[in-house]
Design a protein around this motif. Structure first.
Motif, PDB file in Angstrom:
ATOM      1  N   TRP A 117      17.378 -12.612   1.556  1.00 31.71           N
ATOM      2  CA  TRP A 117      17.462 -11.528   0.563  1.00 31.71           C
ATOM      3  C   TRP A 117      18.722 -11.673  -0.278  1.00 31.71           C
ATOM      4  N   ARG A 140      14.752  -3.217   5.520  1.00 29.73           N
ATOM      5  CA  ARG A 140      13.962  -2.048   5.129  1.00 29.73           C
ATOM      6  C   ARG A 140      14.471  -1.551   3.782  1.00 29.73           C
ATOM      7  N   ARG A 141      13.535  -1.063   3.022  1.00 28.39           N
ATOM      8  CA  ARG A 141      13.899  -0.699   1.659  1.00 28.39           C
ATOM      9  C   ARG A 141      13.493   0.739   1.364  1.00 28.39           C
ATOM     10  N   LYS A 142      14.367   1.420   0.681  1.00 27.40           N
ATOM     11  CA  LYS A 142      14.024   2.739   0.156  1.00 27.40           C
ATOM     12  C   LYS A 142      14.137   2.640  -1.351  1.00 27.40           C
ATOM     13  N   GLU A 143      13.011   2.842  -1.997  1.00 26.18           N
ATOM     14  CA  GLU A 143      12.992   2.599  -3.431  1.00 26.18           C
ATOM     15  C   GLU A 143      13.255   3.873  -4.222  1.00 26.18           C
ATOM     16  N   ARG A 158      18.649  -3.284  -7.166  1.00 24.85           N
ATOM     17  CA  ARG A 158      18.403  -3.371  -5.727  1.00 24.85           C
ATOM     18  C   ARG A 158      19.732  -3.646  -5.024  1.00 24.85           C
ATOM     19  N   VAL A 210      18.426  -1.363   0.165  1.00 28.61           N
ATOM     20  CA  VAL A 210      17.862  -2.294   1.152  1.00 28.61           C
ATOM     21  C   VAL A 210      18.785  -2.343   2.360  1.00 28.61           C
ATOM     22  N   VAL A 232      18.813  -9.330  -4.231  1.00 28.54           N
ATOM     23  CA  VAL A 232      19.658  -8.157  -4.414  1.00 28.54           C
ATOM     24  C   VAL A 232      20.482  -8.288  -5.692  1.00 28.54           C
ATOM     25  N   ASP A 262      17.386   0.875  -5.596  1.00 29.76           N
ATOM     26  CA  ASP A 262      16.610   0.615  -4.383  1.00 29.76           C
ATOM     27  C   ASP A 262      17.605   0.231  -3.303  1.00 29.76           C
ATOM     28  N   GLY A 317      21.756  -4.190  -1.688  1.00 32.96           N
ATOM     29  CA  GLY A 317      21.656  -4.572  -0.283  1.00 32.96           C
ATOM     30  C   GLY A 317      22.826  -4.024   0.514  1.00 32.96           C
ATOM     31  N   SER A 344       5.978  -4.548  -2.884  1.00 35.83           N
ATOM     32  CA  SER A 344       7.091  -4.242  -3.767  1.00 35.83           C
ATOM     33  C   SER A 344       6.860  -4.848  -5.146  1.00 35.83           C
ATOM     34  N   THR A 370      19.718  -4.004   5.672  1.00 38.71           N
ATOM     35  CA  THR A 370      19.439  -5.338   6.223  1.00 38.71           C
ATOM     36  C   THR A 370      19.902  -5.432   7.674  1.00 38.71           C
TER      37      THR A 370
END
Lengths: 213, 245
Positions: free
Chosen positions: A127, A67-70, A26, A86, A132, A84, A28, A9, A88
């Motif tokens: 995180w 898990r992250r989706k950017e 980002r 995230v 975030v 993004d 969360g 990342s 959790t």
């Protein structure tokens, strides 16, 4: 593999910042286990990128790593906001492998899942501290929102001055009470939705764009 | 809440900053928690004697950052005998492979009959909010002497000669009735005070202190089945030459 994910990342963020004006915020997705966080993350990711984020399950603690989706670009009213997302692991103060046994999981596997879930909570809290820019706090609207975990987490988020939205999920279920959720956290905007059924997603995206754009 | 470096056997008291920035002796970042009352083994032989040669050379030549990444990537399957000091008293004789390791889970399994009932009670009991302070865990344990478990915090406890007194303590406590023991509440309070981020109630059962997890700069990235854990140390604690995030 949190560390490797971090590495990746960092590189991708550095790269993307070369070509874009600003980094995506980002966001969360937090909340207790089985609130529908992954279902929501998948709904958002599928709606705007076509991909999914991770497997959904009725078994608690299915998501045991963040898990992250950017670069999820959400377009609202002629404008677009890129975030993004995230997803959790569900945050809790107790993890017990016996919980998994009720879902027909063998004991050895249940103990392993329990350990991973605990690591997941640690990761989620980490995180929250450092990684975030905003929080979507997802609650199961059929459950009592007045819990120690919810109070503590929302308190931490507030202490960080992070923008936060409360999502009252599972409104497709009869026993859901959005009012109870908004009463629990009157200081924050509460958005009702069913991530599973896709109910009220227009308002969800409007609010996300407004708060995190 | 003492911890011991799995690489060289160096001990650290709870809250030790040296430990948080990696072991100053060997640079390792794996530490084993040793509950109050557990005997520390004597100072181990030099790690090179036990370590696979490649491991020690990697650790020395590539440095802490690489060690950390390697440990993380391979962290799921640590070699329990690789870098752990010998147990001087040979107390755990039930298993040749694990005999040198004492951890929370193993101790309960191997010495379950002899465990202080009050401690067992406190271990399985639930900590209410009033029992778990939110902030500022004390790093000193001056009160330990009153609970009959002075050995682990005693600076002289790393000597093998301290084993007999520890055994005496166990005998004494076991012989007393547990439920009405006036020390029970005190002992329980002490155990709760030691409960930092993650409490292993038993394998597969954990209690988490969310505020502690949130407050820590480092974070626990892997719990091992044998009670060990791996933490990720923030970059700034190691040095500017490390950039692995």
């Amino acid at each position: 593999m949190g560390l490797l994910t971090d590495l990746r990342s960092s590189i991708s963020r550095a790269t993307s910042s070369l070509f874009a004006g600003s980094e995506p915020k980002r966001i969360g997705i937090y909340g207790p286990p089985n609130a529908g966080k992954t279902t929501l993350a998948n709904r958002i990711a599928r709606d705007w990128t076509g991909d999914a984020v991770g497997p959904e399950s009725h078994v608690p603690h299915e998501t045991r790593r963040a898990r992250r989706k950017e670069n999820v670009e959400i377009k609202r009213n002629g404008k677009s906001v890129t975030i993004d997302v995230v997803d959790t692991p569900g945050v809790t103060t107790k993890v017990d492998y016996k919980e998994f046994l009720e879902h027909d999981i063998e004991e050895e596997d249940a103990v392993r899942r329990s350990r991973e879930a605990t690591e997941g909570v640690a990761e989620a809290m980490h995180w929250l501290r450092e990684d975030v820019d905003g929080v979507i706090y997802v609650l199961d609207a059929t459950e009592d929102p007045f819990t120690q975990v919810n109070t503590m987490l929302v308190g931490i988020i507030e202490s960080q001055d992070l923008p936060v939205l409360i999502f009252a999920n599972k409104i497709d279920l009869e026993e859901a009470s959005v009012q109870r959720v908004s009463n629990a956290f009157p200081q924050h905007e509460t958005v009702p939705l069913s991530a599973l059924e896709g109910d009220n997603m227009d308002e969800v995206y409007d609010t996300i764009a407004e708060h995190f754009g | 809440m003492p911890h011991q470096c799995t690489g060289c056997g160096e001990r650290f008291e709870d809250g030790s900053k040296e430990m948080l920035s990696g072991c100053p002796e060997c640079g390792g970042n794996k530490f084993q928690f040793r509950p109050q009352g557990a005997d520390f083994p004597a100072e181990p032989e030099p790690p090179a004697a036990d370590d696979p040669p490649e491991e020690s050379s990697v650790a020395e030549t590539v440095g802490r950052a690489t060690t950390r990444v390697r440990d993380f990537v391979a962290g799921d399957e640590p070699d329990p005998n690789a870098a752990w000091p010998d147990e001087p008293d040979g107390a755990a004789g039930d298993d040749g492979d694990d005999g040198e390791i004492i951890d929370a889970d193993a101790r309960r399994e191997t010495t379950g009959d002899a465990e202080d009932p009050a401690q067992a009670n406190a271990r399985s009991g639930l900590a209410g909010p009033e029992d778990v302070p939110d902030h500022g865990r004390s790093t000193t344990n001056e009160d330990d002497a009153t609970a009959g478990e002075p050995a682990a915090d005693d600076p002289a406890a790393d000597s093998p000669t301290d084993d007999p007194p520890a055994a005496d303590d166990d005998d004494r406590v076991v012989s007393e009735p547990s439920d009405d023991d006036p020390d029970l509440a005190e002992l329980r309070e002490q155990l709760n005070d030691q409960f930092e981020s993650i409490k292993i109630v038993e394998p597969g059962q954990y209690e988490l202190n969310l505020m502690e997890l949130y407050d820590r700069e480092e974070y626990i990235i892997a719990l091992q089945e044998n009670g060990r854990y791996v933490i990720q140390v923030p970059d700034q604690w190691i040095g500017a030459d490390v950039d692995d995030r």
